[in-house]
Scaffold this motif. Structure first.
Motif, mmCIF file in Angstrom:
data_model
loop_
_atom_site.group_PDB
_atom_site.id
_atom_site.type_symbol
_atom_site.label_atom_id
_atom_site.label_comp_id
_atom_site.label_asym_id
_atom_site.label_seq_id
_atom_site.Cartn_x
_atom_site.Cartn_y
_atom_site.Cartn_z
ATOM 1 N N PHE A 33 0.922 -1.456 -0.018
ATOM 2 C CA PHE A 33 -0.080 0.033 0.237
ATOM 3 C C PHE A 33 1.218 1.194 0.119
ATOM 4 C CE2 PHE A 33 -3.984 -2.215 2.103
ATOM 5 C CZ PHE A 33 -4.830 -2.656 0.835
ATOM 6 N N PHE A 34 0.434 2.433 -0.343
ATOM 7 C CA PHE A 34 0.938 3.547 -0.678
ATOM 8 C C PHE A 34 0.393 4.698 -0.596
ATOM 9 C CE2 PHE A 34 2.932 1.035 -4.577
ATOM 10 C CZ PHE A 34 3.884 0.691 -3.639
ATOM 11 N N ASP A 35 0.054 5.669 0.160
ATOM 12 C CA ASP A 35 -0.041 6.454 0.940
ATOM 13 C C ASP A 35 -1.714 5.738 2.030
ATOM 14 O OD1 ASP A 35 1.259 8.818 -0.738
ATOM 15 O OD2 ASP A 35 0.384 7.765 -2.104
ATOM 16 N N LEU A 36 -0.781 4.947 2.349
ATOM 17 C CA LEU A 36 -2.449 5.024 3.620
ATOM 18 C C LEU A 36 -2.949 5.405 4.762
ATOM 19 C CD1 LEU A 36 -3.709 2.368 4.883
ATOM 20 C CD2 LEU A 36 -1.766 1.611 5.982
ATOM 21 N N LYS A 37 -4.200 5.873 4.436
ATOM 22 C CA LYS A 37 -4.806 6.997 5.948
ATOM 23 C C LYS A 37 -5.970 6.027 5.872
ATOM 24 C CE LYS A 37 -3.732 11.152 2.545
ATOM 25 N NZ LYS A 37 -2.421 10.621 1.766
ATOM 26 N N THR A 38 -5.404 6.287 7.633
ATOM 27 C CA THR A 38 -6.569 5.421 8.382
ATOM 28 C C THR A 38 -6.913 6.361 9.142
ATOM 29 O OG1 THR A 38 -4.739 4.762 10.083
ATOM 30 C CG2 THR A 38 -4.819 3.099 8.350
ATOM 31 N N ASN A 39 -8.476 5.813 10.014
ATOM 32 C CA ASN A 39 -9.294 7.545 10.640
ATOM 33 C C ASN A 39 -10.423 6.326 10.696
ATOM 34 O OD1 ASN A 39 -11.587 8.000 8.888
ATOM 35 N ND2 ASN A 39 -9.720 9.324 7.986
ATOM 36 N N ILE A 40 -11.384 6.886 11.895
ATOM 37 C CA ILE A 40 -12.328 6.519 12.575
ATOM 38 C C ILE A 40 -13.167 5.843 11.325
ATOM 39 C CG2 ILE A 40 -14.620 6.009 14.195
ATOM 40 C CD1 ILE A 40 -12.586 7.970 15.800
ATOM 41 N N GLU A 41 -14.411 6.655 10.168
ATOM 42 C CA GLU A 41 -14.859 6.998 9.769
ATOM 43 C C GLU A 41 -14.644 5.625 7.968
ATOM 44 O OE1 GLU A 41 -16.849 10.560 9.075
ATOM 45 O OE2 GLU A 41 -17.502 10.330 11.244
ATOM 46 N N SER A 42 -13.172 5.937 7.776
ATOM 47 C CA SER A 42 -12.483 5.540 6.716
ATOM 48 C C SER A 42 -11.692 5.146 6.449
ATOM 49 C CB SER A 42 -13.251 6.048 5.370
ATOM 50 O OG SER A 42 -12.314 7.197 5.616
ATOM 51 N N CYS A 43 -10.653 4.770 5.823
ATOM 52 C CA CYS A 43 -8.834 4.368 5.534
ATOM 53 C C CYS A 43 -9.333 4.354 3.700
ATOM 54 C CB CYS A 43 -9.119 3.072 5.440
ATOM 55 S SG CYS A 43 -8.904 2.260 7.655
ATOM 56 N N PHE A 44 -8.273 4.930 3.290
ATOM 57 C CA PHE A 44 -7.561 5.160 1.729
ATOM 58 C C PHE A 44 -6.077 4.624 1.936
ATOM 59 C CE2 PHE A 44 -10.676 8.330 3.282
ATOM 60 C CZ PHE A 44 -11.502 8.760 2.414
ATOM 61 N N ALA A 45 -5.925 3.911 0.539
ATOM 62 C CA ALA A 45 -4.597 3.028 0.359
ATOM 63 C C ALA A 45 -4.711 3.085 -1.565
ATOM 64 C CB ALA A 45 -4.381 1.801 0.868
ATOM 65 N N SER A 46 -3.207 3.446 -2.094
ATOM 66 C CA SER A 46 -3.275 2.984 -3.339
ATOM 67 C C SER A 46 -2.204 1.132 -3.333
ATOM 68 C CB SER A 46 -2.814 3.994 -3.961
ATOM 69 O OG SER A 46 -1.762 3.719 -5.266
ATOM 70 N N ILE A 47 -2.105 0.867 -4.743
ATOM 71 C CA ILE A 47 -1.625 -0.094 -4.553
ATOM 72 C C ILE A 47 -0.463 0.341 -5.970
ATOM 73 C CG2 ILE A 47 -2.608 -1.707 -3.797
ATOM 74 C CD1 ILE A 47 -3.817 -2.357 -6.645
ATOM 75 N N GLY A 48 -0.840 1.981 -6.378
ATOM 76 C CA GLY A 48 0.606 2.086 -7.295
ATOM 77 C C GLY A 48 -0.503 1.613 -8.619
ATOM 78 N N ILE A 49 0.648 2.061 -8.998
ATOM 79 C CA ILE A 49 -0.071 1.808 -11.102
ATOM 80 C C ILE A 49 0.220 0.619 -11.499
ATOM 81 C CG2 ILE A 49 0.194 2.314 -13.651
ATOM 82 C CD1 ILE A 49 1.748 5.082 -12.528
ATOM 83 N N VAL A 50 -1.045 -0.094 -11.874
ATOM 84 C CA VAL A 50 -0.803 -1.636 -12.867
ATOM 85 C C VAL A 50 -0.066 -1.844 -13.887
ATOM 86 C CG1 VAL A 50 -2.039 -3.569 -13.634
ATOM 87 C CG2 VAL A 50 -3.100 -2.023 -11.829
ATOM 88 N N LYS A 51 0.770 -2.678 -13.787
ATOM 89 C CA LYS A 51 2.436 -3.500 -14.335
ATOM 90 C C LYS A 51 2.003 -4.675 -15.153
ATOM 91 C CE LYS A 51 5.333 0.149 -12.151
ATOM 92 N NZ LYS A 51 6.640 0.117 -11.479
ATOM 93 N N PRO A 52 2.444 -4.798 -16.421
ATOM 94 C CA PRO A 52 2.439 -6.181 -16.516
ATOM 95 C C PRO A 52 3.000 -7.278 -15.269
ATOM 96 C CG PRO A 52 3.184 -5.060 -18.440
ATOM 97 C CD PRO A 52 2.895 -4.062 -17.152
#
Length: 299
Positions: free
Chosen positions: A182-201
């Motif tokens: 995960f990149f840019d993982l953000k956690t809080n009580i109501e929601s969490c956000f994250a990215s797995i980056g750009i999909v590569k072959p």
């Protein structure tokens, strides 16, 4: 609940193989390493297969995660549909919806598992398959129902011609044994956000040849992971592994290489009798909903 099934240990390998026409595998679109089923055979209306858990989840109780259940059983379901399809030619059996139910909360480290699946319905464009995963003693661990969109190979290649990329990976290369970062993982009580980056072959070997697309089950792994992070964030004093007792997944579109995939969570029901229900949405910069999962977490 237990299953009575053909005991393959009492049959020679050559005899078991004769019970299944392996040329059927030429008519599905996934290949190794994403395809990891072994010892396929047919008994009555079911196709049976063995597999071994490849990704041991550090937070979700074993012997296999709900997401990896989705991976192997969606593939087995495509084999079932290819066997039943009167057109014996290559098709893309694209899993669009799945309902996965865990039948026991017993912990296990027996990673060699058995499975079976049968067709519920099939048409020219769609199919539905029901399946089960069980241990050697026949105890059912999971049930699953998968719905598919069926596309012939020429139609698929015309639809997605712009995403064609020559792929040629080593037979030993298998990214499905490691978790997504995960990149840019953000956690809080109501929601969490994250990215797995750009999909590569290299994220998609075996899914599909020269048209690498992020497997729904790999996306599901990330959805289960961030949902679990949110669940654990709300239960900071709990040190046990969690269970996902039910997972409902809906995939809206394929994600090919070059797109970044992101996730967000929200609480659907914090006090459900079936566990805390968390919704996970996968999205890109171009589309605010490419897939969603409704997950039931509990300890």
């Amino acid at each position: 609940m237990t299953i009575q099934f053909l005991n393959t240990k009492t049959i020679k390998d050559s005899e078991v193989e004769n019970l299944f026409d392996y040329s059927i595998l030429e008519n599905i679109s996934v290949t190794a390493p994403y395809f990891a089923l072994t010892n396929l055979f047919i008994q009555q209306e079911y196709v049976y297969a063995d597999f071994t858990t490849e990704l041991i989840h550090i937070d979700e109780e074993g012997p296999i995660s709900a997401a990896e259940v989705g991976r192997h059983m969606a593939i087995l379901g495509s084999v079932v549909l290819a066997n039943e399809n009167p057109k014996k030619e290559k098709h893309h059996y694209l899993a669009t919806d799945a309902i996965i139910t865990r039948c026991t909360h017993k912990s296990s480290s027996k990673f060699a598992l058995k499975s079976r699946a049968k067709m519920m319905s099939i048409s020219r464009k769609n199919g539905v398959v029901y399946g089960e995963i069980f241990e050697n003693d026949g105890s059912i661990l999971y049930t699953i129902e998968v719905t598919y969109m069926i596309l012939g190979k020429p139609i698929f290649e015309r639809m997605f011609e712009q995403f064609k990329v020559e792929t040629n990976f080593s037979k030993d290369f298998n990214p499905y044994t490691t978790d997504s970062d995960f990149f840019d993982l953000k956690t809080n009580i109501e929601s969490c956000f994250a990215s797995i980056g750009i999909v590569k072959p290299e994220h998609c070997p075996g899914h599909f040849k020269n048209y690498p697309a992020l497997p729904v089950a790999r996306m599901g792994t990330s959805m289960g992971k961030i949902g679990g992070i949110h669940f654990m964030h709300l239960n900071p004093n709990e040190k046990k592994k969690y269970f996902i007792s039910r997972a409902e997944l809906h995939a809206k579109q394929l994600i090919f290489t070059g797109e970044e995939v992101m996730f967000r969570t929200e609480i659907v029901d914090p006090n459900s009798s079936e566990g805390m229900i968390i919704r996970v949405v996968a999205y890109t910069h171009k589309c605010d909903l490419i897939a969603e999962a409704i997950l039931h977490f509990h300890y």
